[in-house]
Design an enzyme around this catalytic site. Structure first.
Site, short mmCIF file in Angstrom:
data_model
loop_
_atom_site.label_atom_id
_atom_site.label_comp_id
_atom_site.label_asym_id
_atom_site.label_seq_id
_atom_site.Cartn_x
_atom_site.Cartn_y
_atom_site.Cartn_z
N SER A 101 0.88 -0.99 0.06
CA SER A 101 0.05 0.10 0.12
C SER A 101 1.11 1.27 0.24
O SER A 101 1.99 1.18 0.48
CB SER A 101 -0.92 0.06 1.39
OG SER A 101 -1.39 1.28 1.49
N TYR A 137 -1.93 -1.67 10.49
CA TYR A 137 -2.08 -1.50 8.89
C TYR A 137 -0.72 -1.23 8.35
O TYR A 137 -0.29 -1.60 7.51
CB TYR A 137 -3.17 -0.97 8.35
CG TYR A 137 -3.57 -0.78 7.14
CD1 TYR A 137 -4.31 -2.39 6.49
CD2 TYR A 137 -3.24 0.13 6.05
CE1 TYR A 137 -4.40 -2.33 4.94
CE2 TYR A 137 -3.50 -0.19 4.63
CZ TYR A 137 -3.94 -1.08 4.37
OH TYR A 137 -4.26 -1.33 2.86
C1 GCO Z 1 -7.16 3.92 5.19
C2 GCO Z 1 -7.20 2.94 4.10
C3 GCO Z 1 -5.96 2.62 3.23
C4 GCO Z 1 -6.11 2.45 1.67
C5 GCO Z 1 -4.94 2.11 1.19
C6 GCO Z 1 -4.03 3.27 0.63
O1 GCO Z 1 -7.70 3.48 6.14
O2 GCO Z 1 -6.21 4.88 4.92
O3 GCO Z 1 -8.09 1.89 4.07
O4 GCO Z 1 -5.23 1.93 4.03
O5 GCO Z 1 -7.15 1.61 1.66
O6 GCO Z 1 -4.30 0.91 1.67
O7 GCO Z 1 -2.87 2.60 0.00
#
Ligand code: GCO
Length: 248
Positions: free
Chosen positions: A139, A152
């Site tokens: 990401s 994440y």
């Molecule tokens: C968030 C999003 C992100 C995107 C993506 C960006 O909460 O900022 O869900 O994580 O989905 O991964 O690259």
């Protein structure tokens, strides 16, 4: 220049919707046999049937990427896999004081540990055949951060590191390992962000292309990395974000 994937079998985790489905469809259109995966049996079967009805070679392989025994039982039945796309991912959004250790572990387990274990297991046969592709869907959150999503962001940074180390270890055996860094795409995963007017305006305002990405616009990068045309790309991470991270 050969972008075709005829004769290859590709497992795309989390491929019943969103980016994973777009990647599976594009790979099938290039001639690959695709293995559709998610935790939900019905959705897996329905997606594989839709692709098969369109004339593609598609198999449903339901398993929970983050669950060891579910994953291993399924892989034992999967047959040859030439291309692994580690796409399945989860997110938890909460302010730091409310962000539990359990959620932290869940996200790391699905987004980083599962790709490691899938790569470990499936690369064995790729190495034996002298050809393979592993594509990790990271990401832009693998390069920069945003408040409220520490697990994440950490998992996606980790995936880029995992990509580099595996590229070094598996490259000599004909297996390339690369990452793709999607920016903001209009998917169900991002539904709460799309529904948030301020966030939506931020994405459109900060992205030089002025809009969210369409999942089909990510698939070309995956096909390229899986194909012989991308055969010398190894250990790279390819950002597909409409220019968002190029801009201040
Ligand atoms: C968030 C999003 C992100 C995107 C993506 C960006 O909460 O900022 O869900 O994580 O989905 O991964 O690259």
């Amino acid at each position: 220049m050969d972008f075709r994937l005829d004769g290859r079998r590709a497992l795309i985790t989390g491929s019943t919707r969103g980016l994973g489905l777009a990647i599976a469809r594009a790979m099938a259109e290039q001639g690959a046999a695709v293995i559709i995966n998610s935790r939900t049996v019905d959705e897996c079967v329905a997606t594989a049937e839709t692709l098969a009805a369109a004339g593609h070679d598609a198999l449903a392989l339901p398993f929970d990427a983050g669950d060891g025994s579910s994953r291993e039982d399924a892989l034992a039945e999967a047959g040859t896999i030439d291309i692994l796309v580690n796409n399945a991912g989860i997110i938890h959004r909460a302010p730091l004081p409310e962000f539990s250790e359990e959620k932290w572990r869940d996200v790391l387990n699905v987004n980083l540990t599962a790709p490691f274990l899938l790569a470990k297991q499936l690369s064995e046969a790729m190495v034996a055949r002298g050809w393979g592709r592993i594509i990790n869907i990271s990401s832009i959150m693998g390069q920069i951060g945003r408040a409220t999503i520490p697990a994440y962001v950490s998992s996606k940074h980790g995936l880029i590191g995992l990509t580099r180390t595996l590229a070094v270890e598996l490259g000599p055996h004909g297996v390339t390992v690369n990452a793709i860094n999607p920016g903001y795409f209009a998917t169900e995963f991002n539904a709460p962000l799309i529904a948030d007017k301020d966030f939506d305006a931020m994405v459109k305002g900060r992205t030089p292309l002025g809009r969210w990405g369409d999942p089909a616009e990510l698939a070309g990068a995956a096909v390229f990395l899986a194909s012989d045309a991308g055969g010398y790309v190894n250990g790279a991470s390819l950002t597909v974000d409409g220019g968002m991270t190029a801009a201040l």
